[in-house]
Write a protein that holds these residues in place. Structure first.
Motif, PDB file in Angstrom:
ATOM      1  N   ILE A 123     112.503  56.005 112.262  1.00  0.00           N
ATOM      2  CA  ILE A 123     111.956  57.175 111.590  1.00  0.00           C
ATOM      3  C   ILE A 123     112.898  58.194 112.282  1.00  0.00           C
ATOM      4  N   THR A 124     113.460  58.240 113.545  1.00  0.00           N
ATOM      5  CA  THR A 124     114.179  59.142 113.846  1.00  0.00           C
ATOM      6  C   THR A 124     115.591  59.451 113.039  1.00  0.00           C
ATOM      7  N   THR A 125     116.078  58.239 112.962  1.00  0.00           N
ATOM      8  CA  THR A 125     117.268  58.094 111.971  1.00  0.00           C
ATOM      9  C   THR A 125     116.866  58.787 110.713  1.00  0.00           C
ATOM     10  N   ALA A 126     115.969  58.730 110.103  1.00  0.00           N
ATOM     11  CA  ALA A 126     115.635  59.126 108.746  1.00  0.00           C
ATOM     12  C   ALA A 126     115.285  60.735 109.041  1.00  0.00           C
ATOM     13  N   VAL A 127     114.679  61.313 110.007  1.00  0.00           N
ATOM     14  CA  VAL A 127     114.211  62.617 110.139  1.00  0.00           C
ATOM     15  C   VAL A 127     115.900  63.235 110.231  1.00  0.00           C
ATOM     16  N   ILE A 128     116.697  62.589 111.120  1.00  0.00           N
ATOM     17  CA  ILE A 128     117.888  63.235 111.374  1.00  0.00           C
ATOM     18  C   ILE A 128     118.927  63.436 109.869  1.00  0.00           C
ATOM     19  N   GLY A 166     107.496  63.269 110.911  1.00  0.00           N
ATOM     20  CA  GLY A 166     108.370  62.100 111.093  1.00  0.00           C
ATOM     21  C   GLY A 166     108.766  61.989 112.830  1.00  0.00           C
ATOM     22  N   MET A 167     108.947  63.229 113.677  1.00  0.00           N
ATOM     23  CA  MET A 167     109.304  63.185 114.953  1.00  0.00           C
ATOM     24  C   MET A 167     108.069  63.010 115.627  1.00  0.00           C
ATOM     25  N   THR A 168     106.959  63.306 115.026  1.00  0.00           N
ATOM     26  CA  THR A 168     105.515  62.797 116.014  1.00  0.00           C
ATOM     27  C   THR A 168     105.211  61.493 115.802  1.00  0.00           C
ATOM     28  N   ALA A 173     105.491  55.730 117.993  1.00  0.00           N
ATOM     29  CA  ALA A 173     106.127  54.486 118.066  1.00  0.00           C
ATOM     30  C   ALA A 173     106.941  54.207 119.454  1.00  0.00           C
ATOM     31  N   SER A 174     107.565  55.401 120.059  1.00  0.00           N
ATOM     32  CA  SER A 174     108.022  55.213 121.148  1.00  0.00           C
ATOM     33  C   SER A 174     107.135  55.025 122.381  1.00  0.00           C
ATOM     34  N   TRP A 203     100.029  59.012 128.444  1.00  0.00           N
ATOM     35  CA  TRP A 203     100.854  59.467 127.035  1.00  0.00           C
ATOM     36  C   TRP A 203     100.904  60.801 127.270  1.00  0.00           C
ATOM     37  N   THR A 204     102.210  61.191 126.959  1.00  0.00           N
ATOM     38  CA  THR A 204     102.489  62.706 126.903  1.00  0.00           C
ATOM     39  C   THR A 204     103.467  63.110 125.559  1.00  0.00           C
ATOM     40  N   PHE A 205     102.931  64.138 124.793  1.00  0.00           N
ATOM     41  CA  PHE A 205     103.511  64.377 123.490  1.00  0.00           C
ATOM     42  C   PHE A 205     104.152  65.728 123.627  1.00  0.00           C
ATOM     43  N   GLU A 206     105.475  65.748 122.855  1.00  0.00           N
ATOM     44  CA  GLU A 206     106.303  66.964 122.932  1.00  0.00           C
ATOM     45  C   GLU A 206     105.901  67.817 121.646  1.00  0.00           C
ATOM     46  N   LEU A 207     105.403  68.878 121.747  1.00  0.00           N
ATOM     47  CA  LEU A 207     105.038  69.431 120.329  1.00  0.00           C
ATOM     48  C   LEU A 207     105.911  70.433 119.701  1.00  0.00           C
TER      49      LEU A 207
END
Length: 237
Positions: A123-128, A166-168, A173-174, A203-207
């Motif tokens: 997913i990260t690769t697809a977003v980048i 995507g990053m969410t 997944a991470s 769990w902690t999310f970056e917004l």
């Protein structure tokens, strides 16, 4: 500054420059073409290839190799000096433990955990790659006679939505992989210790991906206004 943050800053910078009129029609007789947009477009294309190859290799390694590198939350505990060994009257009454993320290389993780690691990488690769494609298109359009192409705003909407969603999803997944790895690495087997209690990580999310994605979508609205203005004024001068 990590490479992904640098890519985002370059993307936002080109959106702002395009809105400000960097790509407007140049004065007749002005020689040459701006070098920076061409360099950025070429760099974005190279980045697309490297990111795609790196992402594919990371997915393959996650399944083919028993050694997996991932970010795992670790709870740190402060060992306090016993009161009878100190002359001071100061006491710690809270905040003795905290959770931090650390990068670990582990072996023996189950297939499901490694699959979530691979999904996060994919997913990260697809977003980048998507963001780099938008950057390359912005760079090329910024030096075109008519910078506000009909589908440019749609590209920004796709880029912003891909970034936010995507990053969410990659974070989810991470976190799933990290939670499973934490249990397999640190939980004791049943009955091994009578008073042992396994505490799973929080769990902690970056917004910020959602915020940046929404900003890009808002800027796409400004680009759409520029597209309409360009169509309305075409042929008037």
């Amino acid at each position: 500054m990590d490479p992904f943050t640098l890519v985002l800053l370059v993307m936002l910078g080109f959106v702002v420059l395009l809105i400000a009129g960097i790509g407007s029609q140049r004065t007749p007789g002005t020689p040459g073409r701006p070098l920076l947009p061409r360099v950025v477009a070429g760099g974005a294309v190279v980045g697309i290839v490297l990111s795609a190859v790196g992402g594919i290799l990371a997915v393959v390694v996650a399944f083919a190799s028993d050694r997996v590198t991932l970010t795992v939350p670790v709870t740190s505990t402060i060992e306090l000096t016993p009161d009878e060994l100190r002359d001071s009257a100061a006491r710690v009454v809270g905040g003795a433990t905290s959770q931090t993320d650390t990068v670990l290389t582990a072996t023996g993780l189950d297939v499901t955990t490694r699959a979530f690691v691979a999904v996060e990488q994919l997913i990260t690769t697809a977003v980048i790659v998507t963001v780099l494609v938008v950057i390359a298109r912005l760079a090329r359009r910024s030096i075109a006679p008519e910078p506000f192409a009909p589908r440019l705003s749609r590209s920004l909407v796709v880029g912003g939505a891909t970034l936010a969603i995507g990053m969410t999803a990659a974070q989810v997944a991470s976190l799933v992989a990290a939670t499973r790895a934490h249990e397999q690495l640190f939980a004791t087997s049943p009955g091994a210790l009578d008073d042992a209690v396994y505490v799973p990580p929080t769990w902690t999310f970056e917004l910020w991906p959602i915020g940046v994605g929404l900003v890009v979508i808002v800027l796409a609205g400004l680009i759409r206004s520029g597209e309409r203005l360009q169509r309305d004024t075409k042929g008037l001068v």
